[in-house]
Design an enzyme around this catalytic site. Structure first.
Site, PDB file in Angstrom:
ATOM      1  N   CYS A 333       0.810  -1.225   0.000  1.00  0.00           N
ATOM      2  CA  CYS A 333       0.000   0.000   0.000  1.00  0.00           C
ATOM      3  C   CYS A 333       0.842   1.273   0.000  1.00  0.00           C
ATOM      4  CB  CYS A 333      -0.970  -0.004   1.177  1.00  0.00           C
ATOM      5  SG  CYS A 333      -0.227  -0.367   2.766  1.00  0.00           S
ATOM      6  N   ARG A 362       6.679 -11.499   5.368  1.00  0.00           N
ATOM      7  CA  ARG A 362       6.098 -11.344   6.708  1.00  0.00           C
ATOM      8  C   ARG A 362       6.693 -12.405   7.620  1.00  0.00           C
ATOM      9  NH1 ARG A 362      -0.359 -10.255   5.358  1.00  0.00           N
ATOM     10  NH2 ARG A 362       0.003  -8.483   3.965  1.00  0.00           N
ATOM     11  N   GLN A 380       1.321 -11.086  -3.368  1.00  0.00           N
ATOM     12  CA  GLN A 380      -0.081 -10.675  -3.237  1.00  0.00           C
ATOM     13  C   GLN A 380      -0.595 -10.160  -4.574  1.00  0.00           C
ATOM     14  OE1 GLN A 380       0.004  -7.712  -0.010  1.00  0.00           O
ATOM     15  NE2 GLN A 380      -1.553  -8.940   0.990  1.00  0.00           N
ATOM     16  N   ASP A 382      -2.287  -7.681  -5.228  1.00  0.00           N
ATOM     17  CA  ASP A 382      -2.665  -6.524  -4.424  1.00  0.00           C
ATOM     18  C   ASP A 382      -3.081  -5.361  -5.313  1.00  0.00           C
ATOM     19  OD1 ASP A 382      -3.065  -5.375  -2.002  1.00  0.00           O
ATOM     20  OD2 ASP A 382      -0.958  -5.104  -1.494  1.00  0.00           O
ATOM     21  N   HIS A 384      -4.844  -1.144  -4.993  1.00  0.00           N
ATOM     22  CA  HIS A 384      -5.343  -0.038  -4.170  1.00  0.00           C
ATOM     23  C   HIS A 384      -6.086   0.927  -5.070  1.00  0.00           C
ATOM     24  CE1 HIS A 384      -2.168  -1.808  -1.704  1.00  0.00           C
ATOM     25  NE2 HIS A 384      -2.942  -1.457  -0.700  1.00  0.00           N
ATOM     26  N   LYS A 463     -12.852  -4.256   7.188  1.00  0.00           N
ATOM     27  CA  LYS A 463     -12.635  -5.040   5.977  1.00  0.00           C
ATOM     28  C   LYS A 463     -13.735  -6.073   5.769  1.00  0.00           C
ATOM     29  CE  LYS A 463      -9.562  -8.305   8.376  1.00  0.00           C
ATOM     30  NZ  LYS A 463      -8.331  -9.099   8.302  1.00  0.00           N
ATOM     31  N   HIS A 509      -8.119  -0.929  -0.084  1.00  0.00           N
ATOM     32  CA  HIS A 509      -7.097  -1.971  -0.208  1.00  0.00           C
ATOM     33  C   HIS A 509      -7.838  -3.253  -0.580  1.00  0.00           C
ATOM     34  CE1 HIS A 509      -4.250   0.292   2.674  1.00  0.00           C
ATOM     35  NE2 HIS A 509      -5.425   0.863   2.879  1.00  0.00           N
TER      36      HIS A 509
END
Length: 644
Positions: A333, A362, A380, A382, A384, A463, A509
């Site tokens: 992000c 992580r 990910q 991912d 945004h 979320k 996100h």
């Protein structure tokens, strides 16, 4: 005293126990399935007197979620009694109910073996047949300590001393006494549908500095059918285990002594991943996303600005470069916000959707690492979305529909949870309320059922979590949608509105597959390694019957390859049956047999990995058949598959 039970009002005598009240309201058959009761949100044993002021008693039936948990907790006590009978020197520690079962930790000189489990389970069955009552008592902590010291149960003494309570409750069945809050089933007969699963080592209180204990895992259900169904599910899970299949099919491997929790993708697995990622990039481009990529390292100060350093650093890795600390990104992000803030945006540009297949790291404890499903390095899918407040609901709905399309493609059922503000969080109450309401409205507008998961949101916003259900009923957390009013504020992100003034965007996100590694692990187990034709690393294999067919098979291979089909040729000097079995073990969807007759006529005899025989077809007909099978899952979903 009058109390309400399932719509009836029952008069209860003073000091009458809960069982008497329930027996007056329920039929005999129904009453026999009651294991405990709930009064004003608290659970009670049936032998307890009805508390004063009770207005309603809610029976807890054996086949409910709450009832099954009580059965499992009671089964843990039954197991402890069985262990003490067979291994009198064993010291007992704790034995809770857990998801899908229970465990109990014991201090024994020699760890339990599988043979021991069979003996313990047999003893448990005897105890259940004896229908021993669970009897509750309350003692002062001092008296309880004295009693357990007399038994030599030092772990129970330690637990009581740590509780610091004036009194404690104990439960006894037969000659076994355990420290426990309860409640428990009325007697051990309720625990008869039980099975011990495995044993493992476990440190006392999870601390590696403490003594290693021997843990026994088991499960219990209200009826025999539910137990058998669950054990069948476990067998299916073993058969479908992605770690086993990944090794057998040559998809991926791990070198724990070199990089624990990090995947080494082998050629076939990397091909599956590449096909999946290429498809996913095309889908995002079609839906108005811009593909970007950010760096792996950002200065520590940036992570402090975002709040990750204060709220997430225990999950992050850090390194030092030129005497400055950098954080290895656990998510994408910040990079996307920096890229958004790199230029001025007008309301006409909104929404801005940035997508990245972002590699992240992580820190996970070694004990929770689990194949592809729980790793330390993963990718990910991912994205945004920076949008105006007015666009927020529509953007959330757009993401929900993308999730629905992906779930449909892989034939996954799913459940939705909306997770609200946790204690460890940033941002104002007003921002959290706006964000939470936006998620709820979007889900309700799509007429989707959902549950509220209190306090489990991200530290920067609430979320939606989508939990997919695989073909044997297991839940997997993959997709998530998070609404964030706070980080755009921290990074001073703006857009120019119609009024010419600067305004603050909202950030969504979202990850659909979540971790690409986890998603591949889940679909390997969903299909038991037999990937759908479009995703199979090897879609077809030509199998020659004699050397005389080798040249024709190689020419056919060139035609299939030119058509975009992933194919290989097995022209080894081996029997056809051997080649067919190897192709089936490799989960190849189409086996194309080429003998002398096929070589002369330019045809192949088609066998499927399921064992079905489709007869002879020309190369052109076979190409069309494979293409049709590959495209079939995409026809209904508004998605497309490319053979390029």
């Amino acid at each position: 005293m009058d109390v309400r039970i399932e719509g009836q009002v029952v008069s209860v005598a003073d000091n009458a126990d809960i069982a008497s009240a329930l027996k007056a309201a329920l039929s005999g058959k129904k009453f026999k399935t009651v294991v405990a009761a709930s009064i004003n949100g608290a659970q009670y044993d049936l032998s307890v007197p009805v508390p004063g002021g009770t207005e309603e008693i809610l029976p807890i039936f054996a086949d409910t979620t709450e009832g099954t948990q009580i059965i499992r907790h009671s089964a843990a006590h039954v197991m402890a009694l069985a262990v003490k009978r067979l291994f009198p020197k064993a010291l007992v520690t704790i034995g809770p109910a857990i998801d899908n079962g229970f465990y109990y930790d014991f201090d024994v000189e020699t760890p339990f073996s599988q043979d021991d489990l069979e003996k313990i389970e047999a003893e448990m069955k005897k105890i259940c047949q004896d229908r021993l009552p669970f009897e509750r008592s309350t003692l002062s902590s001092a008296e309880a300590v004295k009693n357990f010291e007399g038994m030599g149960e030092k772990y129970k003494v330690e637990i009581i001393n740590d509780l610091g309570a004036d009194t404690v409750s104990l439960y006894q069945e037969g000659d076994f006494v355990d420290l426990c809050r309860g409640p428990h089933v009325p007697h051990t007969g309720f625990c008869q549908h039980v099975h011990l699963l495995s044993c493992a080592g476990a440190y006392w209180r999870g601390d590696e500095k403490n003594r290693m204990l021997s843990r026994i895992y088991g499960t219990a259900f209200a009826d025999e059918k539910s137990l058998k169904d669950y054990l069948h599910q476990l067998e299916e899970a073993k058969r479908r285990d992605h770690r086993k299949l990944g090794r057998e099919l040559g998809l991926f491997t791990f070198f724990e002594h070199v990089a624990p929790g990090m995947v080494f993708w082998l050629p076939k697995g990397m091909l599956i991943r590449t096909i999946l990622e290429d498809f996913w990039k095309r889908e995002h481009l079609k839906r108005g996303y811009q593909i970007v990529q950010g760096p792996q390292l950002l200065r520590q100060e940036t992570w402090k600005q975002s709040g990750h350093y204060d709220h997430y650093r225990e999950n992050m890795y850090f390194t030092q470069i030129d005497e400055e600390m950098y954080g290895i990104k656990p998510m994408n992000c910040i990079g996307h916000m920096l890229m958004y803030g790199n230029s001025v945006h007008s309301y006409r540009d909104m929404p801005v959707r940035m997508f990245e297949l972002g590699l992240v790291h992580r820190h996970e404890k070694s004990g929770v690492l689990h194949g592809l499903l729980r790793v330390r390095q993963f990718t990910q899918d991912d994205a945004h979305i920076l949008c105006t407040p007015e666009q927020l609901e529509g953007e959330i709905i757009g993401v929900i529909r993308l999730i629905q399309d992906l779930m449909k493609l892989f034939d996954f059922k799913y459940k939705i949870e909306i997770s609200t503000r946790p204690e460890d969080s940033i941002g104002t109450d007003e921002a959290w309320e706006l964000a939470t309401n936006a998620l709820i409205k979007a889900v309700e507008k799509e007429n989707l059922p959902y549950a509220i998961n209190e306090g489990d949101g991200a530290f920067y916003g609430p979320k939606i979590d989508v939990k997919l259900l695989d073909c044997i009923g297991r839940e997997w957390q993959c997709s998530t949608i998070q609404v964030d009013f706070t980080l755009p504020e921290r990074f001073d992100l703006t857009y120019v509105g119609q009024d010419g003034e600067r305004h603050r965007p909202v950030m969504v996100h979202r990850a659909i597959m979540g971790s690409v590694e986890r998603f591949i692990g889940v679909i390997i187990e969903q299909y038991a390694g037999a990937m759908p034709v479009w995703l199979a690393p090897e879609q077809a294999r030509l199998l020659t019957v004699t050397d005389a067919a080798n040249d024709a098979a190689r020419e056919m291979e060139r035609k299939f390859t030119a058509s975009g089909i992933r194919i290989s040729t097995d022209d080894r000097n081996e029997k056809l049956g051997f080649k067919v079995r190897e192709a089936q073990v490799a989960k190849v969807p189409f086996m194309l047999v080429v003998g002398e007759k096929e070589a002369q006529s330019g045809t192949v005899s088609i066998r499927l990995r399921t064992g079905e025989n489709l007869g002879m077809k020309t190369v052109e007909e076979t190409i069309e058949l494979i293409r049709t099978e590959a495209e079939k899952p995409f026809i209904q979903g508004g998605m497309s598959y490319s053979f390029a």
